[in-house]
Design an enzyme around this catalytic site. Structure first.
Site, PDB file in Angstrom:
ATOM      1  N   ASP A   1      20.433  -6.148  17.994  1.00 51.17           N
ATOM      2  CA  ASP A   1      20.215  -5.662  19.393  1.00 51.17           C
ATOM      3  C   ASP A   1      19.839  -4.119  19.014  1.00 51.17           C
ATOM      4  OD1 ASP A   1      21.001  -8.104  20.449  1.00 51.17           O
ATOM      5  OD2 ASP A   1      22.985  -7.487  20.570  1.00 51.17           O
TER       6      ASP A   1
ATOM      7  N   LYS B   1      14.718  -4.197  18.269  1.00 49.87           N
ATOM      8  CA  LYS B   1      13.622  -4.638  17.437  1.00 49.87           C
ATOM      9  C   LYS B   1      12.531  -5.245  18.300  1.00 49.87           C
ATOM     10  CE  LYS B   1      16.738  -7.573  15.620  1.00 49.87           C
ATOM     11  NZ  LYS B   1      18.117  -7.110  16.104  1.00 49.87           N
TER      12      LYS B   1
ATOM     13  N   GLN C   1      18.562 -10.090  14.160  1.00 48.71           N
ATOM     14  CA  GLN C   1      20.005  -9.900  13.964  1.00 48.71           C
ATOM     15  C   GLN C   1      19.774  -8.327  13.114  1.00 48.71           C
ATOM     16  OE1 GLN C   1      19.663 -13.433  12.710  1.00 48.71           O
ATOM     17  NE2 GLN C   1      19.740 -13.587  15.049  1.00 48.71           N
TER      18      GLN C   1
ATOM     19  N   GLY D   1      18.138 -12.451  20.437  1.00 45.89           N
ATOM     20  CA  GLY D   1      17.611 -12.129  22.085  1.00 45.89           C
ATOM     21  C   GLY D   1      16.712 -10.923  21.889  1.00 45.89           C
ATOM     22  N   HIS D   2      15.550 -10.926  22.050  1.00 44.55           N
ATOM     23  CA  HIS D   2      14.513  -9.624  21.954  1.00 44.55           C
ATOM     24  C   HIS D   2      13.988  -9.320  23.420  1.00 44.55           C
ATOM     25  CE1 HIS D   2      14.256 -10.583  17.396  1.00 44.55           C
ATOM     26  NE2 HIS D   2      15.397 -10.320  17.730  1.00 44.55           N
TER      27      HIS D   2
HETATM   28  P1  GDP Z   1      16.609  -6.643  19.579  1.00 44.51           P
HETATM   29  O1  GDP Z   1      17.742  -7.890  19.849  1.00 44.51           O
HETATM   30  O2  GDP Z   1      16.980  -5.746  18.512  1.00 44.51           O
HETATM   31  O3  GDP Z   1      15.302  -6.918  20.059  1.00 44.51           O
HETATM   32  O4  GDP Z   1      17.373  -5.586  21.037  1.00 44.51           O
HETATM   33  P2  GDP Z   1      17.735  -6.459  22.387  1.00 44.51           P
HETATM   34  O5  GDP Z   1      16.483  -6.670  23.240  1.00 44.51           O
HETATM   35  O6  GDP Z   1      18.738  -7.352  22.247  1.00 44.51           O
HETATM   36  O7  GDP Z   1      18.514  -5.068  23.022  1.00 44.51           O
HETATM   37  C1  GDP Z   1      17.846  -3.834  23.130  1.00 44.51           C
HETATM   38  C2  GDP Z   1      18.091  -3.555  24.549  1.00 44.51           C
HETATM   39  O8  GDP Z   1      17.684  -2.038  24.868  1.00 44.51           O
HETATM   40  C3  GDP Z   1      17.067  -4.269  25.374  1.00 44.51           C
HETATM   41  O9  GDP Z   1      17.434  -4.373  26.812  1.00 44.51           O
HETATM   42  C4  GDP Z   1      15.824  -3.412  25.602  1.00 44.51           C
HETATM   43  O10 GDP Z   1      15.029  -3.525  26.572  1.00 44.51           O
HETATM   44  C5  GDP Z   1      16.528  -2.099  25.701  1.00 44.51           C
HETATM   45  N1  GDP Z   1      15.990  -1.023  24.778  1.00 44.51           N
HETATM   46  C6  GDP Z   1      15.125  -0.805  23.886  1.00 44.51           C
HETATM   47  N2  GDP Z   1      14.603   0.488  23.437  1.00 44.51           N
HETATM   48  C7  GDP Z   1      15.245   1.292  24.441  1.00 44.51           C
HETATM   49  C8  GDP Z   1      15.510   2.751  24.459  1.00 44.51           C
HETATM   50  O11 GDP Z   1      14.785   3.452  23.906  1.00 44.51           O
HETATM   51  N3  GDP Z   1      16.056   3.098  25.462  1.00 44.51           N
HETATM   52  C9  GDP Z   1      16.570   2.253  26.556  1.00 44.51           C
HETATM   53  N4  GDP Z   1      17.378   2.930  27.619  1.00 44.51           N
HETATM   54  N5  GDP Z   1      16.781   1.000  26.351  1.00 44.51           N
HETATM   55  C10 GDP Z   1      15.961   0.352  25.304  1.00 44.51           C
HETATM   56  P1  IMO Z   2      19.263 -10.006  17.709  1.00 43.02           P
HETATM   57  O1  IMO Z   2      18.010 -10.622  17.039  1.00 43.02           O
HETATM   58  C1  IMO Z   2      23.372  -9.219  17.665  1.00 43.02           C
HETATM   59  C2  IMO Z   2      26.077 -12.232  16.049  1.00 43.02           C
HETATM   60  C3  IMO Z   2      27.057 -13.024  16.963  1.00 43.02           C
HETATM   61  C4  IMO Z   2      28.171 -13.385  16.036  1.00 43.02           C
HETATM   62  C5  IMO Z   2      27.386 -13.392  14.570  1.00 43.02           C
HETATM   63  C6  IMO Z   2      27.156 -14.911  14.329  1.00 43.02           C
HETATM   64  O2  IMO Z   2      19.061 -10.040  19.183  1.00 43.02           O
HETATM   65  O3  IMO Z   2      19.692  -8.706  17.254  1.00 43.02           O
HETATM   66  P2  IMO Z   2      25.595 -16.817  14.795  1.00 43.02           P
HETATM   67  O4  IMO Z   2      25.257 -17.491  16.117  1.00 43.02           O
HETATM   68  O5  IMO Z   2      24.248 -16.214  14.383  1.00 43.02           O
HETATM   69  O6  IMO Z   2      26.229 -17.798  13.924  1.00 43.02           O
HETATM   70  O7  IMO Z   2      26.736 -15.525  14.982  1.00 43.02           O
HETATM   71  O8  IMO Z   2      26.291 -12.697  14.683  1.00 43.02           O
HETATM   72  N1  IMO Z   2      24.734 -12.222  16.153  1.00 43.02           N
HETATM   73  C7  IMO Z   2      24.036 -11.332  16.712  1.00 43.02           C
HETATM   74  N2  IMO Z   2      24.379 -10.032  17.354  1.00 43.02           N
HETATM   75  N3  IMO Z   2      22.203  -9.642  18.017  1.00 43.02           N
HETATM   76  C8  IMO Z   2      21.686 -10.880  17.417  1.00 43.02           C
HETATM   77  O9  IMO Z   2      20.483 -11.186  17.406  1.00 43.02           O
HETATM   78  C9  IMO Z   2      22.619 -11.626  17.018  1.00 43.02           C
HETATM   79  N4  IMO Z   2      22.597 -12.968  16.487  1.00 43.02           N
HETATM   80  C10 IMO Z   2      23.824 -13.115  16.100  1.00 43.02           C
HETATM   81  O10 IMO Z   2      27.430 -12.378  17.992  1.00 43.02           O
HETATM   82  O11 IMO Z   2      29.001 -12.245  15.709  1.00 43.02           O
HETATM   83 MG    MG Z   3      19.074  -8.757  20.903  1.00 42.54          MG
END
Ligand code: GDP
Ligand code: IMO
Ligand code: MG
Length: 430
Positions: free
Chosen positions: A13, A16, A223, A40-41
């Protein structure tokens, strides 16, 4: 021109999705190489939010998108995500989206098993996403998995399902659960097969053609390094290798075609699920980080745990995954804090250490050693050049570069696609 691998440098999270979407403008192909719909991207484009779990973030720009053999695929989740995106005007076709024939499937048996294990009440759970990721990878390594291409031949599929359920029904009996009927599972798979088979093809060949034509490939990790099954905080990890080397094994290119590794790191730290987290803040500051950063999981909606930036962990990730440049995200979330802290080492049993220990007992006992920074007045939100940043924000970023021993190539200052400061273009190579 280089091919770029994007990996998370913390516990996932890190942002990415946003960075891959931004970079995909410069890429010809975007490929996933591990994980599944546990990812979850989130991308925000002109106020519209796109949430991707299994599909590469490149689909939003209509880039050729590949799902490599290292990914585990739930065919029902795939069909659902495709439908959802179609509703948002994103319409990948079999020409623009290709799934590896040799990728392993996630089946209802895997989801059930994940759920069963995670429903224990003895404090031994991982806090998984309950998507069946772990059990699916177990079957892949156990040579029992059903692979995507198996859906094309009902007779062969039936044999594979019988073999798989021989194993799973024994487990289910042990758990006191009803056994699975092979015929029912085959029928369900044959019903979903037409939704996925048109997209199936030799991903390794597509990538080889791209390499030969000097096209630019962007590999999208899911991840983060600290969730890697080998290098992460085992057993509180996911069940795949999340490090950049997996981009080669999980898609079918050689390692020499991975020319730049971009590590994504948040300007602070978050984690979802169980496991050690030395800089975690359970106080008002942690709460404020979560509120300002909107730290709720994209996949499960769970509240993310928050804490200060841990330079020791990110530095170690720079080494174990081989990061050439960092994209530092969510700097804007730190706006308005009077004081910031960064972990620069740990105390363990009275001794100072500068690496994250492997022993779980040691991991739980770590005391972070902090360096304190003055916060900044004014806002970094939406900044698109260095000149827009308050002096103390620049100091914070520069000190992080020193501490992790790696240059910041990109800085992200809001969820919106274009709110990025580019220092060094990853596609230009090291
Ligand atoms: P990922 O799993 O690495 O793709 O990240 P996620 O999408 O799960 O979580 C990142 C969250 O931060 C998302 O809601 C993005 O929209 C948000 N985000 C990404 N870059 C920035 C930033 O520079 N500032 C803020 N405030 N939010 C951001
Ligand atoms: P993105 O790509 C954050 C965590 C779960 C749990 C552990 C194992 O959005 O960064 P799993 O279901 O993979 O067997 O769970 O890994 N986890 C993540 N945490 N971002 C993710 O993906 C994750 N995918 C799995 O919360 O701790
Ligand atoms: Mg994510």
């Amino acid at each position: 021109m280089a091919n770029v691998v994007v990996v998370g440098a913390q516990w996932g999270d890190e942002g990415k999705g946003k960075i891959v979407d931004w970079l995909s403008h410069r890429a010809d192909l975007v490929a996933r190489f591990q994980g599944g719909h546990n990812a979850g991207h989130t991308l925000v484009v002109d106020g519209t939010t796109y949430k991707l779990s299994l599909l590469p973030s490149g689909v939003v720009r209509g880039k050729t998108s590949l799902i490599g053999n290292g990914v585990v695929i739930d065919p029902w989740a795939f069909a659902k995500e495709l439908e959802r995106l179609k509703g948002q005007g994103v319409k990948p076709t079999p020409e623009t989206l290709v799934i590896a024939e040799n990728a392993a499937l996630i089946l209802p048996v895997h989801r059930d098993l994940d759920e069963l294990r995670e429903s224990r009440d003895d404090g031994m759970t991982i806090g998984t996403t309950r998507r069946g990721i772990g059990p699916a990878y177990e079957d892949k390594v156990g040579r029992r998995a059903i692979r995507v291409i198996d859906l094309a031949d009902e007779e062969f599929l039936t044999n594979r399902v019988n073999d798989l359920l021989h194993h799973h029904n024994a487990l289910r009996r042990g758990y006191g659960r009803e056994e699975y009927d092979p015929a029912e599972l085959v029928a369900a798979l044959m019903e979903i097969a037409p939704s996925i088979l048109p997209f199936v093809g030799p991903v390794w060949k597509k990538l080889d053609q791209a390499v030969r034509c000097d096209q630019k490939i962007l590999f999208e990790g899911a991840q983060g390094v600290w969730l890697d099954v080998d290098h992460g905080t085992y057993p509180y990890v996911t069940s795949s290798n999340t490090v950049a080397g997996q981009a080669a094994a999980g898609s079918g290119v050689g390692p020499r075609d991975l020319s730049f590794v971009l590590g994504i790191a948040k300007a602070y730290t978050t984690r979802v699920g169980e496991g050690p987290f030395p800089t975690e803040l359970s106080d008002d500051i942690g709460h404020k980080l979560g509120e300002r950063g909107n730290e709720f999981g994209t996949v499960t909606g769970r509240q993310r745990r928050c804490g200060w930036f841990d330079a020791v962990m990110v530095k170690q990730a720079v080494t174990t995954t081989g990061i050439d440049g960092v994209a530092l995200t969510k700097l804007d979330v730190l706006d308005g804090f009077t004081e910031l802290k960064v972990c620069v080492g740990y105390k363990l049993g009275g001794k100072r250490i500068r690496r994250f220990p492997v022993s779980r007992v040691d991991q739980e006992a770590l005391q972070p050693v902090y360096e304190t920074f003055e916060g900044w007045d004014g806002s970094t939100k939406g900044a698109r050049s260095w000149a827009d940043l308050p002096a103390n924000a620049v100091k914070y970023v520069r000190r992080i570069e020193e501490l992790i021993g790696c240059q910041v190539s990109l800085l992200s200052t809001s969820p919106e696609r274009e709110d990025v400061i580019l220092m060094k273009d990853p596609f230009r190579g090291r």
